[in-house]
Design a protein around this motif. Structure first.
Motif, PDB file in Angstrom:
ATOM      1  N   PHE A 221       0.852  -1.188   0.000  1.00  0.00           N
ATOM      2  CA  PHE A 221       0.000   0.000   0.000  1.00  0.00           C
ATOM      3  C   PHE A 221       0.895   1.248   0.000  1.00  0.00           C
ATOM      4  CE2 PHE A 221      -2.860  -3.115   2.085  1.00  0.00           C
ATOM      5  CZ  PHE A 221      -3.895  -3.068   1.156  1.00  0.00           C
ATOM      6  N   PRO A 222       0.712   2.160  -0.921  1.00  0.00           N
ATOM      7  CA  PRO A 222       1.596   3.342  -0.976  1.00  0.00           C
ATOM      8  C   PRO A 222       1.321   4.307   0.182  1.00  0.00           C
ATOM      9  CG  PRO A 222      -0.150   3.528  -2.602  1.00  0.00           C
ATOM     10  CD  PRO A 222      -0.283   2.152  -2.012  1.00  0.00           C
ATOM     11  N   GLU A 223       2.392   4.929   0.675  1.00  0.00           N
ATOM     12  CA  GLU A 223       2.296   5.994   1.684  1.00  0.00           C
ATOM     13  C   GLU A 223       2.581   7.306   0.963  1.00  0.00           C
ATOM     14  OE1 GLU A 223       4.734   5.256   5.052  1.00  0.00           O
ATOM     15  OE2 GLU A 223       4.038   3.186   5.322  1.00  0.00           O
ATOM     16  N   VAL A 224       1.530   7.968   0.531  1.00  0.00           N
ATOM     17  CA  VAL A 224       1.655   9.077  -0.421  1.00  0.00           C
ATOM     18  C   VAL A 224       1.479  10.417   0.288  1.00  0.00           C
ATOM     19  CG1 VAL A 224       0.815  10.009  -2.613  1.00  0.00           C
ATOM     20  CG2 VAL A 224       0.705   7.553  -2.183  1.00  0.00           C
ATOM     21  N   TYR A 225       2.313  11.362  -0.104  1.00  0.00           N
ATOM     22  CA  TYR A 225       2.164  12.755   0.330  1.00  0.00           C
ATOM     23  C   TYR A 225       2.485  13.653  -0.855  1.00  0.00           C
ATOM     24  CZ  TYR A 225       7.284  12.819   0.661  1.00  0.00           C
ATOM     25  OH  TYR A 225       8.618  12.742   0.380  1.00  0.00           O
ATOM     26  N   VAL A 226       2.134  14.930  -0.746  1.00  0.00           N
ATOM     27  CA  VAL A 226       2.372  15.908  -1.806  1.00  0.00           C
ATOM     28  C   VAL A 226       3.380  16.939  -1.306  1.00  0.00           C
ATOM     29  CG1 VAL A 226       1.327  17.689  -3.266  1.00  0.00           C
ATOM     30  CG2 VAL A 226       0.059  15.600  -2.760  1.00  0.00           C
ATOM     31  N   GLU A 262       7.727  35.080 -11.277  1.00  0.00           N
ATOM     32  CA  GLU A 262       8.818  34.596 -12.121  1.00  0.00           C
ATOM     33  C   GLU A 262       8.953  33.075 -12.096  1.00  0.00           C
ATOM     34  OE1 GLU A 262      12.082  36.658 -10.439  1.00  0.00           O
ATOM     35  OE2 GLU A 262      11.657  38.556 -11.468  1.00  0.00           O
ATOM     36  N   GLU A 263       8.517  32.447 -11.015  1.00  0.00           N
ATOM     37  CA  GLU A 263       8.717  31.007 -10.867  1.00  0.00           C
ATOM     38  C   GLU A 263       7.375  30.308 -10.720  1.00  0.00           C
ATOM     39  OE1 GLU A 263      11.148  31.372  -7.423  1.00  0.00           O
ATOM     40  OE2 GLU A 263      12.986  30.903  -8.521  1.00  0.00           O
ATOM     41  N   PRO A 264       7.216  29.146 -11.345  1.00  0.00           N
ATOM     42  CA  PRO A 264       5.951  28.413 -11.203  1.00  0.00           C
ATOM     43  C   PRO A 264       5.905  27.637  -9.888  1.00  0.00           C
ATOM     44  CG  PRO A 264       7.433  27.199 -12.620  1.00  0.00           C
ATOM     45  CD  PRO A 264       8.152  28.471 -12.263  1.00  0.00           C
ATOM     46  N   LEU A 265       4.709  27.229  -9.531  1.00  0.00           N
ATOM     47  CA  LEU A 265       4.516  26.343  -8.386  1.00  0.00           C
ATOM     48  C   LEU A 265       4.749  24.904  -8.863  1.00  0.00           C
ATOM     49  CD1 LEU A 265       3.470  25.811  -5.447  1.00  0.00           C
ATOM     50  CD2 LEU A 265       1.189  25.648  -6.467  1.00  0.00           C
ATOM     51  N   ILE A 266       5.700  24.220  -8.257  1.00  0.00           N
ATOM     52  CA  ILE A 266       6.040  22.837  -8.624  1.00  0.00           C
ATOM     53  C   ILE A 266       5.445  21.906  -7.574  1.00  0.00           C
ATOM     54  CG2 ILE A 266       7.885  21.219  -9.173  1.00  0.00           C
ATOM     55  CD1 ILE A 266       7.771  23.555 -11.069  1.00  0.00           C
ATOM     56  N   LEU A 267       4.594  20.970  -8.010  1.00  0.00           N
ATOM     57  CA  LEU A 267       3.992  19.994  -7.106  1.00  0.00           C
ATOM     58  C   LEU A 267       4.441  18.601  -7.518  1.00  0.00           C
ATOM     59  CD1 LEU A 267       1.073  22.081  -7.641  1.00  0.00           C
ATOM     60  CD2 LEU A 267       1.068  21.124  -5.350  1.00  0.00           C
ATOM     61  N   SER A 268       4.791  17.804  -6.547  1.00  0.00           N
ATOM     62  CA  SER A 268       5.175  16.416  -6.813  1.00  0.00           C
ATOM     63  C   SER A 268       4.456  15.505  -5.828  1.00  0.00           C
ATOM     64  CB  SER A 268       6.693  16.241  -6.699  1.00  0.00           C
ATOM     65  OG  SER A 268       7.144  16.561  -5.406  1.00  0.00           O
ATOM     66  N   LEU A 281       5.946   9.892  -7.872  1.00  0.00           N
ATOM     67  CA  LEU A 281       4.907   9.255  -8.697  1.00  0.00           C
ATOM     68  C   LEU A 281       4.405  10.185  -9.798  1.00  0.00           C
ATOM     69  CD1 LEU A 281       2.790   7.557  -5.886  1.00  0.00           C
ATOM     70  CD2 LEU A 281       4.722   6.628  -7.182  1.00  0.00           C
ATOM     71  N   GLY A 282       4.673  11.472  -9.701  1.00  0.00           N
ATOM     72  CA  GLY A 282       4.241  12.400 -10.731  1.00  0.00           C
ATOM     73  C   GLY A 282       4.474  13.832 -10.318  1.00  0.00           C
ATOM     74  N   ARG A 283       4.624  14.694 -11.310  1.00  0.00           N
ATOM     75  CA  ARG A 283       4.866  16.110 -11.058  1.00  0.00           C
ATOM     76  C   ARG A 283       3.972  16.954 -11.944  1.00  0.00           C
ATOM     77  NH1 ARG A 283      10.621  14.849 -10.947  1.00  0.00           N
ATOM     78  NH2 ARG A 283      11.501  15.266  -8.890  1.00  0.00           N
ATOM     79  N   CYS A 284       3.752  18.187 -11.500  1.00  0.00           N
ATOM     80  CA  CYS A 284       3.099  19.169 -12.367  1.00  0.00           C
ATOM     81  C   CYS A 284       3.592  20.556 -11.976  1.00  0.00           C
ATOM     82  CB  CYS A 284       1.580  19.078 -12.286  1.00  0.00           C
ATOM     83  SG  CYS A 284       0.857  19.645 -10.745  1.00  0.00           S
ATOM     84  N   ALA A 285       3.611  21.453 -12.961  1.00  0.00           N
ATOM     85  CA  ALA A 285       4.027  22.844 -12.752  1.00  0.00           C
ATOM     86  C   ALA A 285       2.845  23.746 -13.042  1.00  0.00           C
ATOM     87  CB  ALA A 285       5.205  23.190 -13.654  1.00  0.00           C
ATOM     88  N   VAL A 286       2.587  24.684 -12.128  1.00  0.00           N
ATOM     89  CA  VAL A 286       1.440  25.592 -12.256  1.00  0.00           C
ATOM     90  C   VAL A 286       1.967  27.026 -12.337  1.00  0.00           C
ATOM     91  CG1 VAL A 286      -0.725  26.384 -11.242  1.00  0.00           C
ATOM     92  CG2 VAL A 286       0.040  24.018 -10.879  1.00  0.00           C
ATOM     93  N   PRO A 287       1.899  27.685 -13.505  1.00  0.00           N
ATOM     94  CA  PRO A 287       2.301  29.107 -13.593  1.00  0.00           C
ATOM     95  C   PRO A 287       1.325  29.975 -12.794  1.00  0.00           C
ATOM     96  CG  PRO A 287       2.176  28.086 -15.779  1.00  0.00           C
ATOM     97  CD  PRO A 287       1.515  27.147 -14.819  1.00  0.00           C
TER      98      PRO A 287
END
Length: 772
Positions: A221-226, A262-268, A281-287
């Motif tokens: 079972f994965p132990e996931v956090y952001v 100037e910098e985006p919000l990086i979430l992983s 497990l995955g990333r996204c960038a939000v300007p």
């Protein structure tokens, strides 16, 4: 160390000759009116034409030298140009002029010796005067002369006039007192400038859930956090409670963002596969440019963001591997909050971020920075002590920096600045610093602090000019030291008295701080991030407002532990309680009939108030009104200033100061740290005892009806029944009179032993018996 007497740290009222005019009542008669006029000789060198060449090509490398007595300023030189254009201004202080003739010379730059090409002479008695708002003096063409005053080939366009520091040419002019400064960078570092803090937003990231995650190990079972990263800020959620490929959090992460974004919000999204190993497990960038902006408490719409696996770089191409995983979030920029970059105790601005929510200004703050005197030497140059002082003032988003006065312990700035005021309960901060970046390319030094002054606007009378000399006090490891005095003129002008009075009924902070309040730990963390962003942005300005200057003005580090501050805050609490303690002592004297006449009068007053209870509240408020009117005669006539006695800085122990100036984490030897730790344990032990005693008294109140002590509770319950019956059949006024006369009874009818209710209360059980 022998400390100076206390009166050296006092505030002194002065009567300067402001604005070149006289003070009439509380108003002044001239325009540039909060500073003393300083006369300058201005020379604007515009351009030249038809200059003679030094070779067959007819070209030359001209520059202009402006000389007045021992002072000399030069323009930049042009290579191989007979019609150069400089458009530079030179300013010579009239107080330092020791010549009667101004000489403007054109020279030809040469490797061995610069060649004389011609000059123009001006008699200072013939120079015209100009006072703004007069239009600028039009430059004129002047024919060049040789050393024998004969006309030669070439003309120079000049404008020469006498003016004041109110002249628009003043800020960008080369000043005669800056002759020792070299290079363009050095000159820019000594000029007066106005800076603006970046516009700060709170960024709220509400992480709701994720779907269809694909962990590499399907058997567990994965132990996931952001984890979210914005610039230098990194925050993470807790590990999701439902350990599946569709985890949920519904957790808020708060950041500080500054415009321009100037910098985006990086979430992983990460999976904790081992104690020290996490798998992305995955990333996204939000300007942030495309993030919704919220002005009130209404929630913004949620959005799903696709998660991408690792980005592989192949040559110059970026290949993104996409799959079905996605994350559900609500992201918004909070415009309804005020981003705190200063301590709440002395904030200079309390407006929300969004300009749409700003109210009209209620007045204007005008500050005239006149001069300083008695400054301490801050560094050594050419074997002698010197100080190159400048001032920085901050109010709201606007920072101002005066020009640097070179090599002077009594600098005269005489610069005036203005701010719009939106709330009277704000503070303007003025700091004095020593400039360590006078030479071009000098990047290593730190500007030393000389002192700081804070003025709360609500303590100022409107439309009155305050002219005072403020002591510049700095705390050193050796103790408090007076570094000099700064002389300033301050005026707070109110545009509408009604609007200002209305402000006192409004919340101090924008309403979002009360509808959706942030926790204390969040505010501390966000304030730290805000100060870092402000200092970084202002350091990137040209010329830079350096990080050490910004942090000193914003009081970064004021939250750190200090034995001195702890003592000062304790004595402040005792000062607040001293009034109640004095009333208690006075009442005890009344009860013990120390002054029989006063006690009889109190009996009569008590009897009247009990028989006519409708007079109680009017009597109290009338009494407070009379006290306020009586104290008006002794109202403070000067602004408050740094108080060394209140700060416990005048008698602080050297070891306590050394601890206050220690870094975090500590860099002191182990034996000193152990001694300080033991001292802190001793203090904490006393605090622990006091807190335990308070808890004990509270638990005794709770045990009155808890039946923990059945006999005590039975007695109390029976007493409550009897008291209810007696109070029901007895008029309240009779009960109040009997109680009052019993409390005020003569000492002959008193016993030295504690009263029955107190004895009963002290016998009640508390939970101290259950403590380990």
């Amino acid at each position: 160390m022998q400390r100076p007497p206390q009166e050296d740290f006092s505030l002194k009222e002065t009567k300067p000759h402001l604005g070149g005019g006289k003070i009439t009542g509380d108003k002044l008669t001239s325009t540039y009116d909060l500073v003393e006029q300083m006369q300058y000789l201005y020379v604007r060198v515009v351009k030249a034409k038809d200059l003679p060449g030094k070779d067959v090509t007819g070209s030359c490398d001209p520059y202009v030298e402006v000389r007045l007595g021992n002072y000399k300023g030069t323009t930049r030189h042009f290579e191989k140009k007979s019609n150069p254009e400089w458009n530079q201004v030179f300013a010579f202080s009239k107080d330092r002029i020791q010549a009667s003739v101004l000489e403007v010379t054109i020279k030809d730059k040469d490797v061995v010796k610069d060649d004389f090409m011609g000059r123009v002479l001006f008699d200072l008695n013939e120079v015209p005067k100009r006072v703004p708002p007069d239009s600028p003096l039009a430059p004129q063409w002047y024919r060049l002369e040789d050393r024998k005053n004969d006309k030669v080939k070439g003309e120079l366009m000049l404008a020469v006039w006498m003016g004041t520091q109110a002249d628009e040419a003043f800020p960008e002019a080369w000043h005669s007192d800056a002759a020792a400064v070299s290079g363009a960078d050095g000159l820019s570092n000594i000029r007066s400038k106005v800076y603006l803090s970046p516009k700060l937003w709170y960024l709220r990231v509400n992480v709701i859930e994720a779907q269809d995650l694909q962990p590499s190990d399907k058997s567990r079972f994965p132990e996931v956090y952001v984890k979210a990263i914005l610039g230098n800020q990194a925050l993470r959620t807790r590990v999701s409670m439902n350990k599946s490929i569709n985890p949920m959090w519904n957790e808020d992460l708060m950041f500080v963002a500054a415009e321009p974004f100037e910098e985006p919000l990086i979430l992983s999204v990460e999976d904790r596969v081992a104690p020290n190993k996490d798998e992305v497990l995955g990333r996204c960038a939000v300007p942030l440019q495309y993030v919704d902006r919220r002005l009130d408490h209404k929630p913004v719409n949620t959005r799903w963001f696709n998660l991408e696996k690792h980005v592989l770089i192949e040559g110059e191409k970026k290949k993104e591997i996409k799959f079905a995983s996605r994350i559900h979030m609500r992201i918004c920029l909070e415009g309804g909050y005020h981003v705190l970059d200063e301590s709440t105790h002395y904030s200079s601005d309390l407006r929300p971020t969004a300009k749409q929510l700003w109210k009209a200004p209620i007045g204007v703050l005008e500050l005239g920075i006149l001069n300083a005197h008695g400054l301490s030497p801050m560094k050594t140059k050419d074997g002698r002590a010197t100080t190159d002082a400048y001032c920085v003032a901050k109010y709201g988003q606007k920072w101002v920096r005066t020009r640097t006065i070179i090599d002077s312990f009594a600098p005269k700035w005489n610069e005036q600045y203005t701010w719009e005021v939106f709330d009277p309960c704000t503070v303007v901060t003025i700091g004095v610093f020593d400039n360590c970046h006078l030479q071009s390319g000098d990047k290593s030094g730190r500007d030393s602090r000389i002192g700081k002054v804070r003025i709360r606007l609500s303590t100022l009378e409107t439309d009155r000019v305050y002219t005072h000399s403020y002591p510049l006090l700095v705390l050193h490891p050796s103790g408090v030291k007076k570094m000099g005095e700064i002389h300033m003129a301050v005026r707070f002008t109110c545009s509408s008295l009604l609007n200002m009075m209305h402000m006192y009924s409004q919340p101090l902070l924008p309403k979002m701080h009360y509808i959706h309040p942030l926790t204390v730990s969040q505010l501390d963390s966000l304030r730290h991030q805000a100060t870092q962003i402000v200092s970084t942005r202002l350091t990137r300005a040209e010329p830079a407002l350096r990080k050490e200057v910004v942090e000193y003005m914003l009081d970064v580090g004021s939250h750190m532990w200090s034995m001195r501050r702890s003592k000062a805050n304790f004595f402040r609490i005792m000062g607040v309680l001293s009034g109640l303690i004095a009333v208690g002592k006075w009442f005890d004297q009344i009860c013990n009939w120390k002054n029989p006449i006063t006690t009889v009068l109190i009996h009569i007053l008590f009897l009247i108030l009990v028989l006519y209870p409708e007079l109680i509240l009017p009597t109290i408020f009338l009494y407070l009104f009379l006290i306020g009117v009586w104290y008006y005669r002794w109202r403070p006539r000067h602004p408050p200033h740094m108080d060394t006695r209140l700060s416990c800085a005048d008698n602080a122990h050297p070891d306590e100061l050394d601890e206050e100036f220690d870094t975090f984490p500590t860099t002191r030897p182990a034996d000193i740290v152990r001694m300080r730790y033991d001292r802190l344990r001793s203090i904490a032990g006393r605090i622990q005892t006091v807190v335990g005693d308070l808890a004990t008294q509270g638990e005794r109140f709770q045990s009155l009806l808890s039946w923990r002590d059945p006999r005590a509770t039975a007695l109390f319950v029976i007493f409550c029944l009897v008291a209810a019956i007696v109070l029901y059949v007895t008029p309240f006024q009779v009960v109040a009179l009997l109680t009052g006369f019993y409390v005020l009874r003569h000492p002959r009818f008193r016993y030295k032993l504690p009263s029955v209710p107190l004895n009963f209360f002290r016998r009640l059980p508390a939970r101290t018996d259950c403590m380990l």
